[in-house]
Design an enzyme around this catalytic site. Structure first.
Site, PDB file in Angstrom:
ATOM      1  N   GLU A   1       0.818  -1.213   0.000  1.00 54.28           N
ATOM      2  CA  GLU A   1       0.000   0.000   0.000  1.00 54.28           C
ATOM      3  C   GLU A   1       0.853   1.265   0.000  1.00 54.28           C
ATOM      4  OE1 GLU A   1      -2.378  -3.075   2.487  1.00 54.28           O
ATOM      5  OE2 GLU A   1      -0.288  -2.574   2.051  1.00 54.28           O
TER       6      GLU A   1
ATOM      7  N   SER B   1      17.769  -3.158 -19.487  1.00 54.04           N
ATOM      8  CA  SER B   1      16.309  -3.045 -19.500  1.00 54.04           C
ATOM      9  C   SER B   1      15.864  -1.664 -19.952  1.00 54.04           C
ATOM     10  CB  SER B   1      15.748  -3.332 -18.110  1.00 54.04           C
ATOM     11  OG  SER B   1      16.249  -2.409 -17.162  1.00 54.04           O
TER      12      SER B   1
ATOM     13  N   TRP C   1      20.121 -12.572  -4.598  1.00 55.83           N
ATOM     14  CA  TRP C   1      18.775 -12.007  -4.635  1.00 55.83           C
ATOM     15  C   TRP C   1      17.699 -13.094  -4.627  1.00 55.83           C
ATOM     16  CZ3 TRP C   1      19.609  -7.436  -8.588  1.00 55.83           C
ATOM     17  CH2 TRP C   1      20.374  -6.449  -7.955  1.00 55.83           C
TER      18      TRP C   1
ATOM     19  N   HIS D   1      17.923   6.330 -11.082  1.00 55.01           N
ATOM     20  CA  HIS D   1      16.968   6.206  -9.983  1.00 55.01           C
ATOM     21  C   HIS D   1      16.339   7.544  -9.619  1.00 55.01           C
ATOM     22  CE1 HIS D   1      17.601   1.973  -9.156  1.00 55.01           C
ATOM     23  NE2 HIS D   1      18.870   2.183  -9.416  1.00 55.01           N
TER      24      HIS D   1
END
Length: 767
Positions: free
Chosen positions: A16, A430, A558, A692
């Site tokens: 949320e 990406s 990861w 970022h």
């Protein structure tokens, strides 16, 4: 006996906080609405922790972005470039975290680094000479009041002064020694404000205590805390450590006038030995981290109970997690699709609270039902083994880890084959994952889109991506990775040996969450992983398209690893699987293959004395195993990001890749000096802009960055690329930034050629 935790996940059971914060960034939510979401989440968390019977409930572990940044803003550590924007308090906070570009100015974000040996990232506080350290923020106090109104007396938690000072960047003449007096006064004021709110305890997190500490550092810590705690009569102080042991500081730490000390008995290999050797003060509580806060396997009570019993012989014990639970998913109840034979072995954050409660019940009531049930669980088979995989590893020889010919010879062959210009431009892999692409993937997984339709849509997106890269003039292209949900989970889905969740999200940084796959058995490649998409992309262009793979160390780091085999063996299994993919890509005509090791440093032991024996001696060879069999003309790239690599540059060079790209812009190109000083042989691509942050760097800004790189590295060694993959960015900002990147690189290339031509002409005239 009582129970405690170091911290709790703050993103919410269903992320949320992530979604609300991103809506706020898009101006779809007001600041007030975002604050209301945060209050509702905190209320839910506190009430749930209370319902689970937790005796010490934390506050202050909630954050909109990062708790280190929260601590910095609480103490007025806000660089002037952010203050002068004239933004609201929350807007300033996010400007520090993400940068700002708008009508009030243009500033880059603070540096971001990995939080010790985890995949969580923290914002690096920046201390200027003009920084006036004092209590100025109110968020921590507001949260304490919220909990009080719910009838819950919390234990506020905050990053400690030593860790804060040692993580910070200093931009002027000040250093950590210079700010200790200011920190002491600020923390003293903090204690007084917390006491006024009725809190009985305060938790001071000092994970930096588990590093190698020199005698001078030990003495500095002792002096710092003796001054801080002199005459202290406020809330009881808990000094909380995690991620390792306190062997260098144990006697100093236990002599401090505090009420409790938190020690990690999962990663802290020597903590139990220290207590049994030196004892533990009778006037202090030992907060014992016996439940693993970083992995998702159930606690084996038959091993934990004897440890607790040994501790009880020496100390008053409070049971706790080894570290904050923000490193594990929220709850297992959101994974009903997992077979019970598998899920019964897992414990996420809420389930770890149950484990603490069951251990407490055993010691307070003598109830053995939980222990008997737990013992039966661990008697069942957990992991799937494959004898062929074990044999492959057993058959490896030293020749399997060495690529021939040597780097210099390969470089000449690759230069001839690829015919790339100086300062070749590329991306890390990406491209933006648009809402449309995510919807395709979701509808395909639900069976609402056929495989053929899904593949056609992905192919169309790949073609658009290739066309854009050709249009702007990138030299080495990528297919965009639109078919991939995550750089680790995607590979795990194609490999044998993995189990997957649907909602087991873990915060990586800010609003970025990952869903680590779980290693359940021996790993091997069942089929091609990336070949079809890469070969298709290469068919659309005459320029080289990089094959994009994730390396074995990063896939392991990861993932949630198994407990029955070593990390080394698990990594070698992954290396052999990725090696097969590398060789197939090469066979299909792919000339450049990138094998990302973004998380290389993540499992590096915090103590330098353990670096080689416990990690580097197998992690570096594992990477070499992946590419050791390729032809010399095939160029191998790798990528690393958001960690401090300067002290392992020599080992990184030993990975024997042909090109390595690093995150660099957000750390102010700090890695350049180390590359130059170590005479780094590999070609390098220090990232020239921060992906970022949503801001779009100008051409001039990028040219300045390139100049800074070329001032320290020869132009023949340098590639031009962004800091990291572009998956999390929006298309508009990505396309604009990449256009600027290519323009800057081309202009610098032309300047170099013009200067070289001028020098050549002068030489001819002189002759």
């Amino acid at each position: 006996m009582k129970t405690s935790i170091v911290g709790f996940p703050r993103i919410g059971e269903h992320r949320e906080l992530k979604f609300s914060t991103e809506r706020y960034f898009r101006q779809e939510l007001t600041e007030q609405e975002l604050e209301e979401t945060a209050r509702a989440l905190r209320k839910t968390h506190w009430q749930r922790l209370k319902a689970e019977g937790l005796d010490f409930i934390p506050s202050g572990d909630f954050s909109f972005f990062d708790t280190v940044l929260d601590t910095a803003t609480l103490f007025n550590i806000i660089p002037q470039k952010y203050r002068q924007l004239g933004l609201t308090e929350l807007e300033t906070y996010f400007a520090m975290a993400r940068g700002y570009q708008g009508e009030k100015g243009d500033v880059t974000a603070l540096a971001m680094k990995k939080w010790f040996n985890t995949n969580y990232h923290y914002m690096v506080p920046e201390i200027e000479d003009a920084t006036n350290i004092k209590v100025s923020g109110t968020r921590l106090f507001d949260q304490i009041k919220e909990a009080n109104e719910l009838g819950i007396n919390t234990r506020p938690t905050i990053v400690g002064p030593y860790t804060l000072a040692n993580l910070a960047n200093y931009t002027g003449n000040k250093d950590k020694q210079a700010i200790y007096p200011e920190l002491i006064q600020a923390y003293r004021e903090l204690f007084q404000k917390i006491e006024a709110l009725g809190c009985e305890w305060i938790q001071i997190d000092e994970p930096a205590f588990v590093f190698d500490l020199s005698l001078a550092e030990q003495q500095a810590i002792q002096a710092l805390y003796e001054a801080l705690l002199a005459g202290h009569v406020g809330p009881k102080i808990l000094i909380q450590t995690y991620f390792g042991d306190v062997r260098d500081l144990y006697e100093t730490l236990t002599a401090l006038p505090v009420a409790g000390i938190g020690l990690d008995f999962v990663e802290g290999r020597k903590n139990l030995e220290l207590i049994e050797r030196f004892g533990f003060p009778e006037d202090k509580w030992l907060v014992a981290g016996v439940v693993n806060g970083k992995n998702i396997w159930r606690n084996e009570y038959q091993k934990t109970i004897p440890t607790i019993e040994r501790l009880q012989n020496k100390a008053k014990v409070i049971l706790s997690t080894s570290c904050s639970l923000l490193h594990v998913p929220y709850t297992l109840t959101n994974e009903p699709q997992l077979p019970e034979t598998i899920s019964r072995h897992f414990a996420f954050a809420l389930e770890k609270l149950t484990e603490l409660a069951e251990l407490k019940a055993y010691f307070t009531t003598g109830k053995e039902t939980y222990v008997t049930r737990n013992q039966a669980l661990f008697a069942t088979q957990r992991f799937v083994k494959n004898p062929e995989v074990s044999q492959w590893i057993a058959n490896l020889t030293s020749a399997d880890f060495k690529r021939l010919p040597e780097l210099a010879v390969r470089a000449t062959l690759q230069k001839s084959r690829l015919a790339l210009p100086l300062l070749p431009t590329t991306t890390i892999g990406s491209f933006p994952q648009t809402k449309e692409v995510k919807q395709w993937r979701a509808t395909y997984k639900k069976g609402e889109l056929t495989l053929e339709d899904y593949q056609q849509r992905i192919a169309k997106k790949i073609a658009e991506c290739i066309a854009f890269q050709e249009e702007i003039g990138l030299d080495v292209l990528v297919h965009g990775e639109f078919e991939r949900n995550d750089m680790v989970e995607y590979f795990g889905e194609q490999l044998a040996g993995y189990v997957f969740t649907k909602k087991a999200w873990v915060q990586s940084y800010g609003t970025r969450c990952v869903k680590p796959p779980i290693i359940w058995g021996d790993i091997y490649r069942k089929r091609s992983l990336t070949v079809a998409e890469t070969v298709y992309a290469q068919s659309l262009t005459d320029k080289p398209v990089k094959g994009m793979l994730t390396g074995p160390v990063t896939i392991l780091n990861w993932s949630f690893p198994r407990e029955d085999i070593s990390l080394k063996e698990a990594t070698l299994q992954l290396a052999l699987a990725i090696q097969e993919e590398v060789l197939e890509l090469e066979e299909k005509g792919i000339k450049i293959i990138q094998i990302d090791e973004a998380a290389l440093r993540e499992k590096l032991p915090l103590r330098k004395s353990d670096w080689h024996s416990q990690y580097l001696e197998w992690a570096i060879p594992a990477f070499r195993l992946v590419h050791s069999q390729v032809q010399p003309e095939t160029q191998i790239h790798t990528h690393m990001c958001y960690s401090e690599f300067t002290d392992i540059i020599r080992e990184i060079d030993q990975m024997d890749a042909d090109v390595i790209s690093f995150e660099a812009s957000r750390s102010n190109l700090a890695i350049l000096d180390a590359l130059r000083d170590q005479d780094f042989k590999t070609q390098v691509g220090p990232g020239i802009y921060d992906i970022h942050s949503p801001r779009i760097p100008t051409v001039a800004e990028m040219e300045t960055t390139i100049d800074q790189i070329l001032a320290k590295l020869p132009i023949s060694q340098v590639w031009i690329n962004p800091d990291c993959g572009l998956k999390t960015r929006h298309e508009a900002e990505t396309y604009a930034s990449l256009r600027h990147l290519v323009t800057a690189a081309v202009q610098k290339r032309e300047e170099y050629d013009a200067n070289r031509s001028t020098i050549s002409t002068k030489d001819r005239i002189f002759i």
